[in-house]
Design an enzyme around this catalytic site. Structure first.
Site, mmCIF file in Angstrom:
data_model
loop_
_atom_site.group_PDB
_atom_site.id
_atom_site.type_symbol
_atom_site.label_atom_id
_atom_site.label_comp_id
_atom_site.label_asym_id
_atom_site.label_seq_id
_atom_site.Cartn_x
_atom_site.Cartn_y
_atom_site.Cartn_z
ATOM 1 N N THR A 65 -2.035 -2.071 32.891
ATOM 2 C CA THR A 65 -2.684 -3.361 33.106
ATOM 3 C C THR A 65 -3.440 -3.296 34.428
ATOM 4 O O THR A 65 -3.451 -2.255 35.091
ATOM 5 C CB THR A 65 -1.655 -4.516 33.035
ATOM 6 O OG1 THR A 65 -2.376 -5.752 32.971
ATOM 7 C CG2 THR A 65 -0.713 -4.538 34.226
ATOM 8 N N GLY A 70 0.522 -11.568 18.261
ATOM 9 C CA GLY A 70 1.211 -11.462 16.975
ATOM 10 C C GLY A 70 1.200 -10.053 16.409
ATOM 11 O O GLY A 70 1.731 -9.794 15.337
ATOM 12 N N HIS A 73 5.936 -14.843 27.586
ATOM 13 C CA HIS A 73 7.390 -14.868 27.609
ATOM 14 C C HIS A 73 7.846 -15.792 26.506
ATOM 15 O O HIS A 73 7.288 -16.867 26.344
ATOM 16 C CB HIS A 73 7.908 -15.496 28.896
ATOM 17 C CG HIS A 73 7.665 -14.667 30.103
ATOM 18 N ND1 HIS A 73 8.057 -13.364 30.191
ATOM 19 C CD2 HIS A 73 7.107 -14.973 31.282
ATOM 20 C CE1 HIS A 73 7.744 -12.909 31.383
ATOM 21 N NE2 HIS A 73 7.154 -13.860 32.065
ATOM 22 N N ASP A 125 22.376 -6.674 21.341
ATOM 23 C CA ASP A 125 22.906 -7.133 20.047
ATOM 24 C C ASP A 125 22.130 -6.559 18.869
ATOM 25 O O ASP A 125 22.693 -6.314 17.797
ATOM 26 C CB ASP A 125 22.888 -8.674 19.983
ATOM 27 C CG ASP A 125 21.528 -9.250 20.334
ATOM 28 O OD1 ASP A 125 21.047 -8.969 21.460
ATOM 29 O OD2 ASP A 125 20.936 -9.951 19.494
ATOM 30 N N THR A 175 1.503 -13.081 22.369
ATOM 31 C CA THR A 175 0.135 -13.586 22.495
ATOM 32 C C THR A 175 -0.687 -13.260 21.259
ATOM 33 O O THR A 175 -1.419 -14.095 20.748
ATOM 34 C CB THR A 175 -0.553 -12.964 23.738
ATOM 35 O OG1 THR A 175 0.245 -13.256 24.867
ATOM 36 C CG2 THR A 175 -1.950 -13.520 23.945
ATOM 37 N N ASP A 229 7.872 -6.921 27.768
ATOM 38 C CA ASP A 229 8.657 -7.469 26.648
ATOM 39 C C ASP A 229 10.130 -7.099 26.733
ATOM 40 O O ASP A 229 10.806 -6.963 25.707
ATOM 41 C CB ASP A 229 8.093 -7.018 25.282
ATOM 42 C CG ASP A 229 6.622 -7.338 25.151
ATOM 43 O OD1 ASP A 229 6.245 -8.445 25.548
ATOM 44 O OD2 ASP A 229 5.861 -6.485 24.675
ATOM 45 N N ARG A 289 4.666 -4.553 17.592
ATOM 46 C CA ARG A 289 4.854 -3.666 18.741
ATOM 47 C C ARG A 289 5.223 -2.265 18.272
ATOM 48 O O ARG A 289 5.817 -2.097 17.207
ATOM 49 C CB ARG A 289 5.956 -4.216 19.644
ATOM 50 C CG ARG A 289 5.548 -5.516 20.324
ATOM 51 C CD ARG A 289 6.657 -6.117 21.174
ATOM 52 N NE ARG A 289 6.185 -7.375 21.763
ATOM 53 C CZ ARG A 289 6.953 -8.418 22.050
ATOM 54 N NH1 ARG A 289 8.239 -8.369 21.815
ATOM 55 N NH2 ARG A 289 6.433 -9.496 22.579
ATOM 56 N N ASN A 299 -2.376 -12.748 29.415
ATOM 57 C CA ASN A 299 -2.447 -11.635 28.452
ATOM 58 C C ASN A 299 -1.096 -11.270 27.843
ATOM 59 O O ASN A 299 -1.028 -10.645 26.809
ATOM 60 C CB ASN A 299 -3.071 -10.391 29.094
ATOM 61 C CG ASN A 299 -2.436 -10.012 30.418
ATOM 62 O OD1 ASN A 299 -2.024 -10.876 31.185
ATOM 63 N ND2 ASN A 299 -2.362 -8.743 30.697
HETATM 64 P P1 GDP Z 1 9.248 -10.783 28.397
HETATM 65 O O1 GDP Z 1 7.778 -10.729 28.347
HETATM 66 O O2 GDP Z 1 9.848 -9.658 29.197
HETATM 67 O O3 GDP Z 1 9.781 -12.108 28.825
HETATM 68 O O4 GDP Z 1 9.790 -10.537 26.929
HETATM 69 P P2 GDP Z 1 9.379 -11.278 25.547
HETATM 70 O O5 GDP Z 1 9.628 -12.704 25.674
HETATM 71 O O6 GDP Z 1 8.063 -10.813 25.078
HETATM 72 O O7 GDP Z 1 10.391 -10.556 24.543
HETATM 73 C C1 GDP Z 1 11.673 -10.770 24.548
HETATM 74 C C2 GDP Z 1 12.057 -11.261 23.166
HETATM 75 O O8 GDP Z 1 13.401 -10.964 22.975
HETATM 76 C C3 GDP Z 1 11.957 -12.755 23.009
HETATM 77 O O9 GDP Z 1 11.694 -13.055 21.672
HETATM 78 C C4 GDP Z 1 13.332 -13.240 23.420
HETATM 79 O O10 GDP Z 1 13.699 -14.484 22.836
HETATM 80 C C5 GDP Z 1 14.173 -12.148 22.874
HETATM 81 N N1 GDP Z 1 15.380 -11.833 23.622
HETATM 82 C C6 GDP Z 1 15.590 -11.805 24.970
HETATM 83 N N2 GDP Z 1 16.834 -11.368 25.230
HETATM 84 C C7 GDP Z 1 17.412 -11.107 24.031
HETATM 85 C C8 GDP Z 1 18.682 -10.588 23.634
HETATM 86 O O11 GDP Z 1 19.543 -10.255 24.440
HETATM 87 N N3 GDP Z 1 18.892 -10.445 22.301
HETATM 88 C C9 GDP Z 1 17.962 -10.767 21.364
HETATM 89 N N4 GDP Z 1 18.255 -10.582 20.079
HETATM 90 N N5 GDP Z 1 16.750 -11.227 21.686
HETATM 91 C C10 GDP Z 1 16.488 -11.395 23.011
#
Ligand code: GDP
Length: 431
Positions: A238, A304, A40, A335, A302, A12, A307, A37
């Site tokens: 995992t 909800g 993204h 941010d 996946t 994540d 975390r 599992n």
């Molecule tokens: P992944 O499994 O590594 O791809 O990560 P996830 O998709 O589960 O989690 C990343 C979450 O952070 C998603 O909701 C993205 O839209 C969000 N996200 C990614 N980069 C940034 C960022 O720089 N700032 C913010 N606020 N959200 C981000």
């Protein structure tokens, strides 16, 4: 050239966004491990999508999306995912599925669920997607490879009977459940054959030829270093390797082809499932970060489920980058921290009165207490900033402290969830 995009933490980290972004200048994107599992989350011109099996490059017309042999292939899931894109106006992506990928069966999901039930309070916190039983079967040599769907039917039927006989002993005696019927499993495999046939390819040969032609390949990892079965927080890990090195095996290319390992690092910590998490925070402090985190809160893509939250862990991240062989780092979700007066960073672990900087094995990790160093917050919204120099001084100090701790150049800073919310520093990736 081959570039891997992998996570340094517990997953994540925002790999999906970075992959989606870098896919713009790439030809092929390969998923090389894991299954449905984890997910993204990607936000682009078509809307917001949670992808579980398809690589994050599926939104471009010029890319080929590949499911490598290392993936746990849930065929109906893949189909629904393709359909959900088409339903929302995304042009039908070009997809290849490795003939050497193995098939995640419904009974893998059942066994995952039954085992978590049996373990009760000692459960792993599995997403119950069947991943552990799937990889167990693969290495026990009782899995089904996609290619086997196309072999002589009598041979396949014979294998199904052998596998079902073994599974039924466990179902009956360990879990007290109804046995499976081999005919049902065989018929299901025939349905899967029809569904997957248009996509099946010799992926390693395809990649070999593509690389000879000078194409750019992205390997997209799932989860992060600390969930690797060998190098992570075993057994709370995992079941397939999350490391860039495994990208070579899970895609079917030689290890020497991977030139660039973009390691995604999160500006704070989050984790799902059980296991030691040294910099974890609780209560209101955690809830505030959880609600503000990611895009719309830190809740599993996946499942909800909320975390677990923590401050940035330099010990775990330095180790995570080292195990990935990071050549550069993308620092994400920076941010989100704009609301804090002070930002703690875990810079050491205290174990039995001694402070260590190197990530230990699990039984020692469980005894570790975080040593925090505090940084001044920047107290403003940094979204929309495109140039590194325009970031507040406190923000740059935090980034540079992370860079010094992990010893890898931070070439990208992600300051928002959208594709173009990115600040490039020293890399040529922006060209
Ligand atoms: P992944 O499994 O590594 O791809 O990560 P996830 O998709 O589960 O989690 C990343 C979450 O952070 C998603 O909701 C993205 O839209 C969000 N996200 C990614 N980069 C940034 C960022 O720089 N700032 C913010 N606020 N959200 C981000």
């Amino acid at each position: 050239m081959v570039r891997a995009i992998v996570g340094a933490n517990w997953g994540d980290e925002g790999k999906g966004k970075i992959t989606d972004m870098l896919a713009e200048q790439s030809d092929i994107i390969v998923r090389f491990q894991g299954g449905s599992n984890a997910g993204h989350t990607i936000i682009n011109d078509y809307g917001k999508f949670a992808l579980h099996l398809l690589p994050s490059g599926v939104f471009y017309n010029h890319t080929t999306s590949v499911i490598g042999n290392g993936v746990a292939l849930n065929i109906p899931y893949l189909f629904n995912e393709i359909k959900s894109l088409e339903d929302r106006g995304v042009p039908t992506p070009k997809i290849l599925v490795s003939d050497r990928a193995q098939i995640l069966m419904p009974y893998h999901v059942d066994f995952d669920t039954y085992e978590e039930e049996r373990l009760g309070g000692k459960a792993f916190g599995s997403t119950k997607s069947g991943i552990a039983p799937f990889y167990s079967d693969k290495y026990a040599k009782i899995g089904f490879q996609v290619s086997e769907l196309f072999m002589d039917e009598a041979d396949l039927r014979e294998k199904v009977e052998r596998v079902v006989e073994y599974k039924n002993v466990l179902l009956k005696n360990l879990y007290n459940k109804e046995p499976m019927n081999p005919d049902d499993i065989f018929n299901l495999l025939m349905e899967y054959k029809e569904m997957v046939a248009p996509y099946v390819a010799d992926v390693s040969l395809f990649l070999h030829n593509a690389l000879k032609e000078g194409k750019t390949v992205l390997l997209e990892g799932q989860l992060g270093s600390l969930k690797d079965p060998d190098h992570g927080i075993y057994p709370m890990v995992t079941s397939s390797s999350t490391l860039a090195s495994y990208g070579a095996i899970g895609a079917g290319i030689p290890a020497r082809e991977i030139q660039d390992v973009v390691t995604v690092v999160k500006a704070y910590s989050s984790a799902v499932g059980a296991g030691a998490f040294v910099s974890e925070i609780f209560g209101d402090e955690a809830q505030e970060l959880r609600v503000r985190g990611g895009d719309g809160g830190e809740f599993g893509a996946t499942t909800g489920r909320p975390r677990r939250m923590g401050w940035f862990d330099a010990v775990a991240t330095r180790y995570g980058c080292r195990m990935q062989g990071a050549t550069e780092v993308a620092l994400t979700v920076l941010d989100v921290l704009g609301y804090l007066d002070e930002i703690p960073m875990c810079v050491g672990y205290e174990i039995d009165g001694e402070v260590i900087k190197d990530f230990p094995v699990t039984y020692k990790l469980e005894k570790a207490k975080p040593v925090f160093k505090k940084f001044k917050g920047w107290k403003c919204d940094i979204r929309g900033i495109k140039n590194y120099d325009e970031l507040p001084a406190e923000c740059k100090a935090y980034i540079e402290a992370i860079e010094e701790e992990i010893g890898v150049p931070i070439t990208m800073v992600s300051n928002g969830p959208k594709r173009h919310d990115i600040i490039y520093r020293t890399s040529d990736l922006s060209k």
